[in-house]
Scaffold this active site. Structure first.
Site, PDB file in Angstrom:
ATOM      1  N   ASN A  90     -45.412 -19.180 -16.877  1.00  0.00           N
ATOM      2  CA  ASN A  90     -45.336 -20.595 -17.269  1.00  0.00           C
ATOM      3  C   ASN A  90     -45.711 -20.670 -18.748  1.00  0.00           C
ATOM      4  O   ASN A  90     -46.886 -20.556 -19.096  1.00  0.00           O
ATOM      5  CB  ASN A  90     -46.327 -21.395 -16.401  1.00  0.00           C
ATOM      6  CG  ASN A  90     -46.446 -22.845 -16.852  1.00  0.00           C
ATOM      7  OD1 ASN A  90     -45.638 -23.320 -17.654  1.00  0.00           O
ATOM      8  ND2 ASN A  90     -47.453 -23.529 -16.343  1.00  0.00           N
ATOM      9  N   LYS A 109     -45.594 -23.123 -20.674  1.00  0.00           N
ATOM     10  CA  LYS A 109     -46.150 -24.450 -21.035  1.00  0.00           C
ATOM     11  C   LYS A 109     -45.491 -24.962 -22.331  1.00  0.00           C
ATOM     12  O   LYS A 109     -44.330 -24.675 -22.576  1.00  0.00           O
ATOM     13  CB  LYS A 109     -47.672 -24.377 -21.147  1.00  0.00           C
ATOM     14  CG  LYS A 109     -48.319 -23.763 -19.909  1.00  0.00           C
ATOM     15  CD  LYS A 109     -49.785 -24.014 -19.828  1.00  0.00           C
ATOM     16  CE  LYS A 109     -50.359 -23.285 -18.639  1.00  0.00           C
ATOM     17  NZ  LYS A 109     -51.745 -23.614 -18.377  1.00  0.00           N
ATOM     18  N   HIS A 147     -47.828 -29.169 -11.250  1.00  0.00           N
ATOM     19  CA  HIS A 147     -48.849 -28.429 -11.996  1.00  0.00           C
ATOM     20  C   HIS A 147     -50.012 -29.373 -12.297  1.00  0.00           C
ATOM     21  O   HIS A 147     -49.806 -30.555 -12.555  1.00  0.00           O
ATOM     22  CB  HIS A 147     -48.246 -27.876 -13.296  1.00  0.00           C
ATOM     23  CG  HIS A 147     -49.149 -26.874 -13.944  1.00  0.00           C
ATOM     24  ND1 HIS A 147     -50.274 -27.256 -14.655  1.00  0.00           N
ATOM     25  CD2 HIS A 147     -49.135 -25.516 -13.971  1.00  0.00           C
ATOM     26  CE1 HIS A 147     -50.894 -26.164 -15.091  1.00  0.00           C
ATOM     27  NE2 HIS A 147     -50.216 -25.105 -14.674  1.00  0.00           N
ATOM     28  N   GLU A 173     -51.705 -29.792 -14.819  1.00  0.00           N
ATOM     29  CA  GLU A 173     -51.626 -30.467 -16.120  1.00  0.00           C
ATOM     30  C   GLU A 173     -50.727 -31.696 -16.038  1.00  0.00           C
ATOM     31  O   GLU A 173     -50.910 -32.662 -16.773  1.00  0.00           O
ATOM     32  CB  GLU A 173     -51.159 -29.466 -17.192  1.00  0.00           C
ATOM     33  CG  GLU A 173     -52.288 -28.502 -17.539  1.00  0.00           C
ATOM     34  CD  GLU A 173     -51.871 -27.129 -18.010  1.00  0.00           C
ATOM     35  OE1 GLU A 173     -50.695 -26.940 -18.380  1.00  0.00           O
ATOM     36  OE2 GLU A 173     -52.739 -26.230 -18.004  1.00  0.00           O
ATOM     37  N   GLU A 193     -53.667 -22.790  -7.696  1.00  0.00           N
ATOM     38  CA  GLU A 193     -54.247 -22.670  -9.028  1.00  0.00           C
ATOM     39  C   GLU A 193     -55.522 -23.507  -9.104  1.00  0.00           C
ATOM     40  O   GLU A 193     -55.456 -24.732  -9.318  1.00  0.00           O
ATOM     41  CB  GLU A 193     -53.260 -23.179 -10.081  1.00  0.00           C
ATOM     42  CG  GLU A 193     -51.944 -22.443 -10.098  1.00  0.00           C
ATOM     43  CD  GLU A 193     -51.273 -22.525 -11.459  1.00  0.00           C
ATOM     44  OE1 GLU A 193     -51.042 -21.466 -12.043  1.00  0.00           O
ATOM     45  OE2 GLU A 193     -51.009 -23.645 -11.936  1.00  0.00           O
ATOM     46  N   GLY A 249     -56.687 -21.154 -17.776  1.00  0.00           N
ATOM     47  CA  GLY A 249     -56.925 -21.016 -19.210  1.00  0.00           C
ATOM     48  C   GLY A 249     -58.384 -20.849 -19.589  1.00  0.00           C
ATOM     49  O   GLY A 249     -58.740 -20.969 -20.766  1.00  0.00           O
ATOM     50  N   SER A 255     -55.920 -17.750 -15.016  1.00  0.00           N
ATOM     51  CA  SER A 255     -56.494 -16.636 -15.778  1.00  0.00           C
ATOM     52  C   SER A 255     -56.143 -15.262 -15.208  1.00  0.00           C
ATOM     53  O   SER A 255     -56.982 -14.352 -15.188  1.00  0.00           O
ATOM     54  CB  SER A 255     -58.023 -16.802 -15.900  1.00  0.00           C
ATOM     55  OG  SER A 255     -58.318 -17.950 -16.659  1.00  0.00           O
TER      56      SER A 255
HETATM   57  C1  PEP Z   1     -51.162 -22.066 -15.366  1.00  0.00           C
HETATM   58  O1  PEP Z   1     -51.508 -23.064 -15.952  1.00  0.00           O
HETATM   59  O2  PEP Z   1     -50.161 -22.092 -14.613  1.00  0.00           O
HETATM   60  C2  PEP Z   1     -51.954 -20.860 -15.561  1.00  0.00           C
HETATM   61  C3  PEP Z   1     -52.075 -20.081 -14.547  1.00  0.00           C
HETATM   62  O3  PEP Z   1     -52.523 -20.661 -16.784  1.00  0.00           O
HETATM   63  P1  PEP Z   1     -53.447 -19.408 -17.240  1.00  0.00           P
HETATM   64  O4  PEP Z   1     -52.831 -18.166 -16.705  1.00  0.00           O
HETATM   65  O5  PEP Z   1     -53.439 -19.466 -18.729  1.00  0.00           O
HETATM   66  O6  PEP Z   1     -54.803 -19.646 -16.655  1.00  0.00           O
END
Ligand code: PEP
Length: 252
Positions: free
Chosen positions: A10, A12, A97, A99, A167, A173, A213
């Site tokens: 992703n 983003k 997601h 976000e 998630e 992040g 992460s």
């Molecule tokens: C995400 O937002 O889908 C995600 C997993 O981000 P990160 O790997 O940066 O934690």
């Protein structure tokens, strides 16, 4: 039950044309050169879908969008319809997601509508769920995931058109991840919630990705868990070498 692992990036709101093209070309070349027993997907921003599609031509890396509107077309300024995404060569779209749930106040009901529209257009969905840190500290992780599964996953979901991404919001992040035991416990509970909603046969075949992460250093442990069927990767998907290093752990 063998579920082929999905390694999804992703991107983003990152990359301009030159960076996006370089990243996609590097991923495609490394996938072609290596031996992998998993499915690959990259989800660039809408602006790069057309360009990235060209870079992936002839490769086994799939293309996905990061969101979609539920309407087929019409007066929805700034939005993108499922057919538009399909027309650009996408096979998947991420929806729900955290976000988007937070930044755009997206509800389970809206995400469900988006999933129905995406499936009707022939797209597969990656439906994201996960708890906040406060919910986790209050011991509500599994309850939150059950509620989000019940609300966001439509009745027409199959193991073919739907992938779930767990998630934990506090892990996105941040460099923090739940313990492997916690991830396995939550994934098993998600599969149970899916069985209740869609039937045992569908739930046993549906892929549940872990996201939050994921890095080359923790991928082996996370991807070896029995109910983890791949990863949704944010930050580390912006470096082709890291993305590929993670995927190597899905092919063992
Ligand atoms: C995400 O937002 O889908 C995600 C997993 O981000 P990160 O790997 O940066 O934690």
């Amino acid at each position: 039950m063998v579920r082929r692992k999905l390694i999804a990036g992703n991107w983003k709101m990152n990359c301009l044309s030159a960076d996006g093209v370089a990243l996609a070309k590097s991923v495609a070349a490394q996938v072609k050169a290596g031996k992998f027993d998993c499915e690959f997907l990259i989800c660039p921003p809408f602006t790069l879908l057309g360009l990235v599609k060209k870079c992936l031509r002839g490769s086994k890396v799939g293309l996905g969008a990061q969101d979609v509107h539920f309407a087929e077309k019409g007066a929805h300024t700034g939005d993108i319809s499922p057919l538009m995404i399909k027309d650009l060569g996408c096979s998947y779209t991420i929806i729900g997601h955290s976000e988007r749930r937070v930044d755009h106040a997206e509800s389970n009901q809206l995400i469900n509508q988006k999933a129905v529209a995406a499936h009707a257009a022939g797209l597969n969905t990656v439906i994201c769920i996960g708890e906040t840190e406060k919910e986790r500290d209050a011991g509500k992780t599994i309850k939150v995931c059950q509620t989000e599964i019940n609300g966001s996953v439509p009745a027409d979901s199959t193991a073919k058109n739907t992938v779930i991404a767990y998630e934990p919001i506090w892990a996105i992040g941040t460099g923090k991840t739940p313990t492997a035991a916690d991830v396995q416990e939550v994934h098993a509970a998600i599969r149970q919630a899916l069985a209740k909603k869609l039937g045992k046969a569908t739930a046993s075949k549906m892929r549940i990705l872990y996201g939050g992460s994921v890095k080359p250093g923790n991928a082996a442990e996370l991807l070896s868990l029995p109910d983890v069927d791949g990863a949704l990767i944010g930050g580390a998907s912006l470096k082709a070498d890291d993305f590929i290093a993670i995927a190597k752990n899905a092919s063992k």
